[in-house]
Design an enzyme around this catalytic site. Structure first.
Site, PDB file in Angstrom:
ATOM      1  N   TYR A   1      29.166  16.593 -40.700  1.00  0.00           N
ATOM      2  CA  TYR A   1      27.899  17.274 -40.987  1.00  0.00           C
ATOM      3  C   TYR A   1      26.713  16.331 -40.788  1.00  0.00           C
ATOM      4  O   TYR A   1      25.613  16.752 -40.492  1.00  0.00           O
ATOM      5  CB  TYR A   1      27.849  17.702 -42.463  1.00  0.00           C
ATOM      6  N   GLY A   2      26.957  15.041 -41.040  1.00  0.00           N
ATOM      7  CA  GLY A   2      25.820  14.157 -41.296  1.00  0.00           C
ATOM      8  C   GLY A   2      25.224  13.426 -40.116  1.00  0.00           C
ATOM      9  O   GLY A   2      24.180  12.788 -40.247  1.00  0.00           O
TER      10      GLY A   2
ATOM     11  N   CYS B   1      28.534   8.201 -49.001  1.00  0.00           N
ATOM     12  CA  CYS B   1      29.225   9.311 -48.328  1.00  0.00           C
ATOM     13  C   CYS B   1      30.641   9.294 -48.866  1.00  0.00           C
ATOM     14  O   CYS B   1      31.258   8.223 -48.984  1.00  0.00           O
ATOM     15  CB  CYS B   1      29.224   9.082 -46.816  1.00  0.00           C
ATOM     16  N   THR B   2      31.158  10.474 -49.217  1.00  0.00           N
ATOM     17  CA  THR B   2      32.459  10.506 -49.893  1.00  0.00           C
ATOM     18  C   THR B   2      33.613  10.077 -48.972  1.00  0.00           C
ATOM     19  O   THR B   2      34.692   9.743 -49.456  1.00  0.00           O
ATOM     20  CB  THR B   2      32.736  11.904 -50.484  1.00  0.00           C
ATOM     21  N   HIS B   3      33.383  10.076 -47.664  1.00  0.00           N
ATOM     22  CA  HIS B   3      34.419   9.572 -46.755  1.00  0.00           C
ATOM     23  C   HIS B   3      34.598   8.051 -46.860  1.00  0.00           C
ATOM     24  O   HIS B   3      35.678   7.537 -46.590  1.00  0.00           O
ATOM     25  CB  HIS B   3      34.047   9.874 -45.294  1.00  0.00           C
TER      26      HIS B   3
ATOM     27  N   ASP C   1      34.008  19.741 -49.055  1.00  0.00           N
ATOM     28  CA  ASP C   1      33.361  18.666 -48.296  1.00  0.00           C
ATOM     29  C   ASP C   1      33.393  19.080 -46.828  1.00  0.00           C
ATOM     30  O   ASP C   1      34.112  20.007 -46.453  1.00  0.00           O
ATOM     31  CB  ASP C   1      34.133  17.350 -48.501  1.00  0.00           C
ATOM     32  N   SER C   2      32.630  18.362 -46.012  1.00  0.00           N
ATOM     33  CA  SER C   2      32.690  18.607 -44.572  1.00  0.00           C
ATOM     34  C   SER C   2      34.100  18.323 -44.048  1.00  0.00           C
ATOM     35  O   SER C   2      34.443  18.771 -42.954  1.00  0.00           O
ATOM     36  CB  SER C   2      31.710  17.688 -43.853  1.00  0.00           C
TER      37      SER C   2
ATOM     38  N   CYS D   1      30.166  16.281 -51.288  1.00  0.00           N
ATOM     39  CA  CYS D   1      29.589  15.849 -50.009  1.00  0.00           C
ATOM     40  C   CYS D   1      28.118  15.535 -50.242  1.00  0.00           C
ATOM     41  O   CYS D   1      27.348  16.421 -50.635  1.00  0.00           O
ATOM     42  CB  CYS D   1      29.754  16.987 -49.002  1.00  0.00           C
TER      43      CYS D   1
ATOM     44  N   THR E   1      25.919  14.800 -48.007  1.00  0.00           N
ATOM     45  CA  THR E   1      25.091  15.416 -46.973  1.00  0.00           C
ATOM     46  C   THR E   1      24.801  16.881 -47.304  1.00  0.00           C
ATOM     47  O   THR E   1      23.658  17.343 -47.193  1.00  0.00           O
ATOM     48  CB  THR E   1      25.809  15.318 -45.607  1.00  0.00           C
TER      49      THR E   1
HETATM   50  N1  DGL Z   1      31.546  13.290 -46.796  1.00  0.00           N
HETATM   51  C1  DGL Z   1      30.245  13.694 -46.500  1.00  0.00           C
HETATM   52  C2  DGL Z   1      29.188  13.013 -47.351  1.00  0.00           C
HETATM   53  O1  DGL Z   1      29.461  12.632 -48.455  1.00  0.00           O
HETATM   54  C3  DGL Z   1      29.779  13.940 -45.105  1.00  0.00           C
HETATM   55  C4  DGL Z   1      30.362  13.265 -43.939  1.00  0.00           C
HETATM   56  C5  DGL Z   1      29.944  13.988 -42.675  1.00  0.00           C
HETATM   57  O2  DGL Z   1      30.468  15.066 -42.458  1.00  0.00           O
HETATM   58  O3  DGL Z   1      29.069  13.483 -41.967  1.00  0.00           O
HETATM   59  O4  DGL Z   1      28.054  12.904 -46.954  1.00  0.00           O
END
Ligand code: DGL
Length: 294
Positions: free
Chosen positions: A44-45, A200-202, A12-13, A77, A79
């Site tokens: 990343y996103g 988003c997985t976060h 993941d990012s 992730c 993104t």
């Molecule tokens: N966890 C990531 C996702 O599912 C990206 C979060 C990020 O880096 O912006 O999109």
């Protein structure tokens, strides 16, 4: 070649994909995992753009395959999946890949009001892949999508800080309140959203403030468990599942976590969310091992 004893690669990012790793460990307790958090380059996103995310995804996939001989790669992730999964499939046709997409279909099937909110990164929300997914399922269901700039970063940053005494007095809660408000009315009456997709997985790590803001009856949907089941199906089809007859591996043998960012932040996320010891964590520099936890 998919060798049963090889580890499953997950990336993941940053630390968001730990939510997917949690589900993978639950579904596949006999497997070994190597997880790479690209926290040195997160988020990343918000504003990175596709070319950057593609380049990072490619670099990490090569690293995990060459250094760790992974048998399958889970892109934990949304993104990176949106920006790079097709490209990676074309470039590494022999590496089995599992991508992660916002749970639009399950949300469409389970919403009673026919109105669903979606929180995602700007990268995911603006992608062609996401547009196709929404178009496929927006027959009877209306989706309101919100790009949540700053939220993944706030969650990422929170791992380096002590656990907040009041989860509603944090930057994470402030951003959640802003984006929930921007999505519109949640509830169970006609025209209200009864379901929120965490795209988003976060965001699963913001569950507490989201629950407080939305109340107990709004459905929150994430993708960890279905992705884990899909990983099991693909490995079974390829004959690549680890031997499930022996004893379960110990935490330290089962999981190796690496980060391109702060080792301490990864260690605290691993302890807080996965109950894993610091010794599971290593810092790496764009693929090269840099330091190891004592
Ligand atoms: N966890 C990531 C996702 O599912 C990206 C979060 C990020 O880096 O912006 O999109």
């Amino acid at each position: 070649m998919t060798l049963p004893a090889s580890p499953i690669g997950v990336f993941d990012s940053g630390i968001g994909g730990l939510s997917v790793l949690q589900a993978l460990r639950h579904e596949l307790p006999h497997e070994r995992f190597v997880y790479l958090a690209d926290s040195g380059n997160a988020p990343y996103g918000d504003a990175r753009g596709d070319a950057f995310v593609q380049q990072r995804t490619r670099c990490i996939a090569h690293h995990l395959r060459e250094r760790h001989q992974i048998k399958i790669l889970v892109i934990a992730c949304n993104t990176a999946t949106a920006a790079a999964v097709d490209l990676l499939r074309a470039e590494m046709p022999d590496l089995p890949l599992i991508g992660v997409e916002p749970a639009i279909k399950p949300a469409a099937l389970s919403s009673q009001t026919g109105h669903v909110g979606v929180m995602a990164t700007r990268g995911t929300a603006g992608s062609a892949r996401f547009a196709r997914l929404i178009a496929e399922h927006s027959g009877q269901v209306q989706f309101n999508t919100q790009a949540c700039d700053g939220l993944a970063k706030a969650i990422e940053d929170s791992t380096a800080q002590p656990v907040a005494k009041d989860p509603m007095a944090t930057e994470i809660a402030r951003l959640c309140a802003r984006y929930v408000d921007a999505l519109g009315r949640f509830g169970h009456k006609t025209g209200e959203m009864d379901t929120l997709v965490l795209g988003c997985t976060h965001y699963i790590f913001a569950r507490e403030p989201l629950r407080t803001l939305l109340g107990p009856d709004i459905q929150l949907i994430d993708t960890g468990a279905p992705v884990a089941r899909q990983t099991r199906r693909v490995l079974a089809r390829l004959g690549g599942l680890a031997d499930e007859s022996g004893p379960l591996p110990a935490d330290r043998e089962q999981v190796r976590l690496m980060t391109t960012g702060s080792l301490q932040a990864l260690q605290s996320a691993a302890a807080r969310w996965l109950d894993l010891p610091a010794q599971c964590c290593t810092a790496v520099q764009c693929g090269e091992p840099a330091t190891t936890a004592a």
